[in-house]
Design a protein around this motif. Structure first.
Motif, PDB file in Angstrom:
ATOM      1  N   ASP A   1       0.810  -1.225   0.000  1.00  0.00           N
ATOM      2  CA  ASP A   1       0.000   0.000   0.000  1.00  0.00           C
ATOM      3  C   ASP A   1       0.848   1.282   0.000  1.00  0.00           C
ATOM      4  OD1 ASP A   1       0.997   0.142   2.564  1.00  0.00           O
ATOM      5  OD2 ASP A   1      -0.945  -0.022   3.565  1.00  0.00           O
ATOM      6  N   GLY A   2       2.166   1.136  -0.100  1.00  0.00           N
ATOM      7  CA  GLY A   2       3.038   2.316  -0.160  1.00  0.00           C
ATOM      8  C   GLY A   2       3.610   2.749   1.175  1.00  0.00           C
ATOM      9  N   THR A   3       3.120   2.195   2.255  1.00  0.00           N
ATOM     10  CA  THR A   3       3.649   2.532   3.573  1.00  0.00           C
ATOM     11  C   THR A   3       4.867   1.655   3.862  1.00  0.00           C
ATOM     12  OG1 THR A   3       2.203   0.961   4.690  1.00  0.00           O
ATOM     13  CG2 THR A   3       1.363   3.217   4.416  1.00  0.00           C
ATOM     14  N   THR A   4       5.538   1.956   4.950  1.00  0.00           N
ATOM     15  CA  THR A   4       6.679   1.149   5.358  1.00  0.00           C
ATOM     16  C   THR A   4       6.509   0.721   6.811  1.00  0.00           C
ATOM     17  OG1 THR A   4       7.950   3.094   6.052  1.00  0.00           O
ATOM     18  CG2 THR A   4       8.282   2.327   3.791  1.00  0.00           C
ATOM     19  N   GLU A   5       7.171  -0.355   7.138  1.00  0.00           N
ATOM     20  CA  GLU A   5       7.192  -0.793   8.532  1.00  0.00           C
ATOM     21  C   GLU A   5       8.645  -1.077   8.906  1.00  0.00           C
ATOM     22  OE1 GLU A   5       4.648  -4.201   8.640  1.00  0.00           O
ATOM     23  OE2 GLU A   5       6.116  -5.515   7.724  1.00  0.00           O
ATOM     24  N   PRO A   6       9.003  -0.845  10.158  1.00  0.00           N
ATOM     25  CA  PRO A   6      10.388  -1.054  10.573  1.00  0.00           C
ATOM     26  C   PRO A   6      10.779  -2.532  10.537  1.00  0.00           C
ATOM     27  CG  PRO A   6       9.059  -0.174  12.391  1.00  0.00           C
ATOM     28  CD  PRO A   6       8.170  -0.325  11.220  1.00  0.00           C
ATOM     29  N   VAL A   7      12.054  -2.749  10.275  1.00  0.00           N
ATOM     30  CA  VAL A   7      12.637  -4.087  10.306  1.00  0.00           C
ATOM     31  C   VAL A   7      13.577  -4.120  11.498  1.00  0.00           C
ATOM     32  CG1 VAL A   7      14.154  -5.695   9.078  1.00  0.00           C
ATOM     33  CG2 VAL A   7      12.487  -4.331   7.798  1.00  0.00           C
ATOM     34  N   ASP A   8      13.579  -5.221  12.215  1.00  0.00           N
ATOM     35  CA  ASP A   8      14.440  -5.347  13.387  1.00  0.00           C
ATOM     36  C   ASP A   8      15.897  -5.512  12.943  1.00  0.00           C
ATOM     37  OD1 ASP A   8      15.137  -5.566  16.078  1.00  0.00           O
ATOM     38  OD2 ASP A   8      14.969  -7.762  16.015  1.00  0.00           O
ATOM     39  N   VAL A   9      16.703  -4.487  13.173  1.00  0.00           N
ATOM     40  CA  VAL A   9      18.137  -4.541  12.873  1.00  0.00           C
ATOM     41  C   VAL A   9      18.903  -4.104  14.111  1.00  0.00           C
ATOM     42  CG1 VAL A   9      17.931  -4.193  10.382  1.00  0.00           C
ATOM     43  CG2 VAL A   9      18.124  -2.217  11.854  1.00  0.00           C
ATOM     44  N   ASP A  10      20.028  -4.756  14.333  1.00  0.00           N
ATOM     45  CA  ASP A  10      20.819  -4.375  15.502  1.00  0.00           C
ATOM     46  C   ASP A  10      21.719  -3.174  15.166  1.00  0.00           C
ATOM     47  OD1 ASP A  10      23.190  -5.313  14.238  1.00  0.00           O
ATOM     48  OD2 ASP A  10      22.968  -7.298  15.108  1.00  0.00           O
ATOM     49  N   ASP A  11      22.432  -2.676  16.161  1.00  0.00           N
ATOM     50  CA  ASP A  11      23.249  -1.473  15.989  1.00  0.00           C
ATOM     51  C   ASP A  11      24.351  -1.659  14.953  1.00  0.00           C
ATOM     52  OD1 ASP A  11      21.701  -0.106  17.813  1.00  0.00           O
ATOM     53  OD2 ASP A  11      23.073  -0.448  19.501  1.00  0.00           O
ATOM     54  N   ASP A  12      24.960  -2.842  14.919  1.00  0.00           N
ATOM     55  CA  ASP A  12      26.017  -3.105  13.927  1.00  0.00           C
ATOM     56  C   ASP A  12      25.460  -3.069  12.507  1.00  0.00           C
ATOM     57  OD1 ASP A  12      27.938  -3.371  15.902  1.00  0.00           O
ATOM     58  OD2 ASP A  12      27.819  -5.573  15.956  1.00  0.00           O
ATOM     59  N   GLU A  13      24.296  -3.668  12.308  1.00  0.00           N
ATOM     60  CA  GLU A  13      23.666  -3.660  10.986  1.00  0.00           C
ATOM     61  C   GLU A  13      23.257  -2.243  10.585  1.00  0.00           C
ATOM     62  OE1 GLU A  13      20.665  -6.490  11.991  1.00  0.00           O
ATOM     63  OE2 GLU A  13      21.701  -8.124  10.976  1.00  0.00           O
ATOM     64  N   ARG A  14      22.754  -1.477  11.551  1.00  0.00           N
ATOM     65  CA  ARG A  14      22.360  -0.094  11.279  1.00  0.00           C
ATOM     66  C   ARG A  14      23.600   0.744  10.893  1.00  0.00           C
ATOM     67  NH1 ARG A  14      17.573   1.809  12.134  1.00  0.00           N
ATOM     68  NH2 ARG A  14      17.022   0.198  13.623  1.00  0.00           N
ATOM     69  N   ALA A  15      24.720   0.504  11.572  1.00  0.00           N
ATOM     70  CA  ALA A  15      25.960   1.216  11.256  1.00  0.00           C
ATOM     71  C   ALA A  15      26.464   0.836   9.863  1.00  0.00           C
ATOM     72  CB  ALA A  15      27.024   0.924  12.310  1.00  0.00           C
ATOM     73  N   ARG A  16      26.346  -0.447   9.519  1.00  0.00           N
ATOM     74  CA  ARG A  16      26.774  -0.891   8.183  1.00  0.00           C
ATOM     75  C   ARG A  16      25.879  -0.292   7.103  1.00  0.00           C
ATOM     76  NH1 ARG A  16      26.505  -5.969   4.938  1.00  0.00           N
ATOM     77  NH2 ARG A  16      28.409  -5.935   3.698  1.00  0.00           N
ATOM     78  N   LEU A  17      24.591  -0.186   7.369  1.00  0.00           N
ATOM     79  CA  LEU A  17      23.663   0.452   6.436  1.00  0.00           C
ATOM     80  C   LEU A  17      24.071   1.906   6.205  1.00  0.00           C
ATOM     81  CD1 LEU A  17      21.078   0.722   4.739  1.00  0.00           C
ATOM     82  CD2 LEU A  17      19.826   1.067   6.893  1.00  0.00           C
ATOM     83  N   ARG A  18      24.342   2.629   7.276  1.00  0.00           N
ATOM     84  CA  ARG A  18      24.758   4.034   7.172  1.00  0.00           C
ATOM     85  C   ARG A  18      26.067   4.144   6.380  1.00  0.00           C
ATOM     86  NH1 ARG A  18      22.306   8.219   6.910  1.00  0.00           N
ATOM     87  NH2 ARG A  18      21.130   7.704   8.746  1.00  0.00           N
ATOM     88  N   GLU A  19      26.992   3.228   6.642  1.00  0.00           N
ATOM     89  CA  GLU A  19      28.268   3.215   5.914  1.00  0.00           C
ATOM     90  C   GLU A  19      28.036   2.989   4.421  1.00  0.00           C
ATOM     91  OE1 GLU A  19      31.725  -0.050   5.680  1.00  0.00           O
ATOM     92  OE2 GLU A  19      31.468   0.816   7.684  1.00  0.00           O
ATOM     93  N   ALA A  20      27.160   2.056   4.081  1.00  0.00           N
ATOM     94  CA  ALA A  20      26.849   1.769   2.680  1.00  0.00           C
ATOM     95  C   ALA A  20      26.213   2.986   2.008  1.00  0.00           C
ATOM     96  CB  ALA A  20      25.932   0.559   2.574  1.00  0.00           C
ATOM     97  N   GLU A  21      25.266   3.619   2.687  1.00  0.00           N
ATOM     98  CA  GLU A  21      24.622   4.817   2.133  1.00  0.00           C
ATOM     99  C   GLU A  21      25.653   5.914   1.873  1.00  0.00           C
ATOM    100  OE1 GLU A  21      20.176   4.507   4.164  1.00  0.00           O
ATOM    101  OE2 GLU A  21      21.802   5.478   5.273  1.00  0.00           O
ATOM    102  N   ASP A  22      26.527   6.141   2.847  1.00  0.00           N
ATOM    103  CA  ASP A  22      27.563   7.166   2.696  1.00  0.00           C
ATOM    104  C   ASP A  22      28.537   6.819   1.576  1.00  0.00           C
ATOM    105  OD1 ASP A  22      26.400   8.529   4.803  1.00  0.00           O
ATOM    106  OD2 ASP A  22      27.914   7.925   6.288  1.00  0.00           O
ATOM    107  N   THR A  23      28.879   5.548   1.459  1.00  0.00           N
ATOM    108  CA  THR A  23      29.810   5.108   0.415  1.00  0.00           C
ATOM    109  C   THR A  23      29.231   5.342  -0.974  1.00  0.00           C
ATOM    110  OG1 THR A  23      30.840   3.464   1.853  1.00  0.00           O
ATOM    111  CG2 THR A  23      31.027   3.097  -0.516  1.00  0.00           C
ATOM    112  N   PHE A  24      27.972   4.967  -1.170  1.00  0.00           N
ATOM    113  CA  PHE A  24      27.356   5.152  -2.490  1.00  0.00           C
ATOM    114  C   PHE A  24      27.147   6.639  -2.800  1.00  0.00           C
ATOM    115  CE2 PHE A  24      26.345   0.614  -2.125  1.00  0.00           C
ATOM    116  CZ  PHE A  24      26.822   0.195  -3.358  1.00  0.00           C
TER     117      PHE A  24
END
Length: 147
Positions: free
Chosen positions: A57-80
């Motif tokens: 329906d176009g909405t989003t829901e949170p996914v359970d990620v730990d702090d390390d995964e969240r940091a890796r996501l931020r690193e990937a976003e910054d890298t790209f």
């Protein structure tokens, strides 16, 4: 007098060679080095976890990620985003090299736009993330996962 013109000719050819190497050859090579880095980072971050799941329906829901995964996501976003900025700088500053790169059917400006899209969609699973990844792979003609 003929020897003097021969010497001048040698220096002129050397100067022309330096100009071609400096203003076309090195930037042309830099594009392929940057493409290589994009491929490397695409494979490295192919399994980065998103923090959200897009729903039908176009909405989003949170996914359970730990702090390390969240940091890796931020690193990937910054890298790209960094790769997008470097590709955009290349596209805007290296006109001669871009002309030659386009002969190989690469477009650095659209590749930069695709890199920005990857950076902006990594946080959420869904069709936008998949589409951005596919667009990047099409622009730079590579596959993260072999078929």
């Amino acid at each position: 007098m003929t020897d003097a013109w021969g010497t001048v000719g040698v220096f002129a050819l050397g100067g022309i060679g330096w100009i071609v190497t400096s203003f076309v050859g090195q930037p042309f090579r830099r594009f392929f080095d940057l493409r290589n880095e994009v491929i490397h980072k695409s494979v490295l971050y192919a399994n980065v976890r998103a923090a959200q799941q897009a729903k039908v329906d176009g909405t989003t829901e949170p996914v359970d990620v730990d702090d390390d995964e969240r940091a890796r996501l931020r690193e990937a976003e910054d890298t790209f985003r960094d790769l997008a900025a470097r590709m955009r700088a290349f596209a805007l500053n290296e006109r001669f090299a871009v002309w030659f790169v386009r002969l190989w059917r690469f477009n650095p400006m659209t590749a930069s736009t695709a890199l920005l899209a990857v950076s902006n969609t990594l946080h959420s699973y869904g069709k936008d993330r998949a589409s951005a990844k596919s667009q990047l792979e099409n622009e730079l003609r590579f596959k993260t996962v072999a078929d």
